[in-house]
Design an enzyme around this catalytic site. Structure first.
Site, mmCIF file in Angstrom:
data_model
loop_
_atom_site.group_PDB
_atom_site.id
_atom_site.type_symbol
_atom_site.label_atom_id
_atom_site.label_comp_id
_atom_site.label_asym_id
_atom_site.label_seq_id
_atom_site.Cartn_x
_atom_site.Cartn_y
_atom_site.Cartn_z
ATOM 1 C CE1 TYR A 142 -3.254 -2.736 -0.012
ATOM 2 C CE2 TYR A 142 -4.157 -2.286 2.083
ATOM 3 C CZ TYR A 142 -4.362 -2.854 1.169
ATOM 4 O OH TYR A 142 -4.749 -3.511 0.969
ATOM 5 C CE LYS A 191 1.340 -18.066 -2.138
ATOM 6 N NZ LYS A 191 0.772 -19.286 -1.361
ATOM 7 C CG ASP A 223 -2.210 -20.156 -0.256
ATOM 8 O OD1 ASP A 223 -1.698 -19.765 0.493
ATOM 9 O OD2 ASP A 223 -1.999 -20.866 -1.579
ATOM 10 C CG ASP A 247 -7.470 -4.563 3.461
ATOM 11 O OD1 ASP A 247 -8.810 -4.391 4.777
ATOM 12 O OD2 ASP A 247 -7.185 -3.411 2.874
ATOM 13 C CG ASP A 251 -12.568 -6.798 5.298
ATOM 14 O OD1 ASP A 251 -12.854 -5.901 5.991
ATOM 15 O OD2 ASP A 251 -12.505 -6.329 4.005
#
Length: 362
Positions: A142, A191, A223, A247, A251
């Protein structure tokens, strides 16, 4: 005690839910003899309308001078055509940067009273659910280098994921500190089978873990973490992860709890300063209709009392009041699903919800 709170109501349902949180804080102040000095400023779409920019310097100055910030939500379709670097959502990134807010705490709690709202099979969440996502907030993709251009293959764009050892170490320390107050388990999400930034992330987390021998630490690829959150969410205590992965996963965790309207968050820096906001967005489709659930914002205010002001009893009071309202069968529209809801539930609006919670603080 006297506390100065910068109030950013924002857009959409933001003003409605923040108003109810202020109502509850005022009741707490009345009960315990505190003074909360609310200083309202603008950020987001409303600031674009008023000042031509999403984050005016006056808002930054007021926030920096405050003891804490309470934020609603920003954005909406009204500002969809605003250039990307000037969109309302950029105000959030700007506030995080200007206030040095590097650690985002997002608790995901499935209240027993709302167990029917959870989309998972009952056996997967039997006994309740209480996990905490600790998300790095000021680094990663970001805030990395960005570029959009054009070459022989047409248009291209890139965003660079970059993390320093310092950035990873400080967020890992927050996660381990939180774990020491909970069930002493940290799941670090990365990852590392693909990304160099994740390999560094994993190495630094393992190094930090040496200072917390009581805490169990494990590592999931992002994942797999996403899959495990819906397969067996009770296995998690504290999830520590990067800006982008946090993020997404926070959620997902919010939906496991039944409604994003119940989830608060805290964004912290070194020391006690923090910015507190609900996880949900501005929901412009229901703005001004007295339908929004203010509980996430009210619970964010409780987090503010707990983490920034060290007012544990007052924070416990607010959280108990929320649970009492739920136990008595009151529900905002987002908490009512279908015919599977228990009998005796009563639908209430935003204002009545705030009143009921405030009335239980006496």
């Amino acid at each position: 005690m006297n506390f100065k709170i910068a109030i950013i109501k924002g857009d959409g349902i933001g003003p409605e839910v923040v108003t109810e949180a202020m109502k509850v804080l005022s009741r707490v102040a009345e009960k315990y003899g505190h003074t909360f000095d609310f200083q309202e400023v603008l950020a987001g779409g409303c600031a674009i309308d008023a000042y031509g920019e999403c984050l005016p310097q006056s808002t930054i100055d007021t926030a920096k001078a405050a003891d804490a910030v309470l934020l609603g939500a920003v954005g909406g379709p009204k500002w969809d055509d605003v250039p990307g670097d000037q969109r309302p959502e950029r105000a959030l990134l700007g506030l995080r940067k200007e206030l040095a807010l590097f650690a985002n705490l997002r608790p995901a709690i499935l209240y027993e009273e709302l167990s029917q709202a959870c989309p998972l099979k009952p056996e997967l969440v039997r006994g309740g659910l209480d996990l905490l996502v600790v998300r790095e907030l000021t680094g990663g993709i970001y805030f990395g280098e960005k570029k959009t251009g054009e070459d022989a293959d047409g248009k291209y764009a890139y965003d660079i994921e970059r993390y320093s050892e310092k950035e990873i170490r400080r967020i890992a320390q927050v996660a381990f500190d939180m774990a020491m107050l909970r069930s002493k388990k940290v799941t670090s999400v990365d990852k590392a089978n693909v990304l160099d930034s994740s390999r560094l992330w994993r190495a630094v987390v393992n190094d930090v873990a040496k200072d917390y021998p009581e805490v169990e630490v494990n590592h999931f690829y992002v994942d797999n973490a996403a899959m495990q959150l819906v397969r067996d969410p009770r296995q998690f205590d504290v999830i520590c992860t990067s800006n982008l992965f946090g993020d997404i996963l926070s959620d997902e965790a919010s939906q496991v709890t039944g409604s994003i309207g119940m989830l608060p968050s805290a964004s912290l820096t070194t020391g006690n300063f923090g910015m507190y906001e609900p996880v949900h967005g501005s929901a412009p489709d229901i703005a001004g209709q007295n339908k929004a659930n203010p509980m996430a914002t009210i619970l964010s205010a409780a987090m503010m009392l707990r983490y920034t002001f060290s007012l544990k009893e007052e924070a416990d009071d607010i959280e108990a009041a929320v649970r009492s309202v739920l136990a008595d069968g009151y529900r905002t529209p987002d908490l009512l699903s279908n015919e599977s809801d228990p009998e005796g539930l009563r639908q209430i609006g935003t204002v009545e919800c705030g009143n009921l919670i405030a009335d239980r603080i006496y």
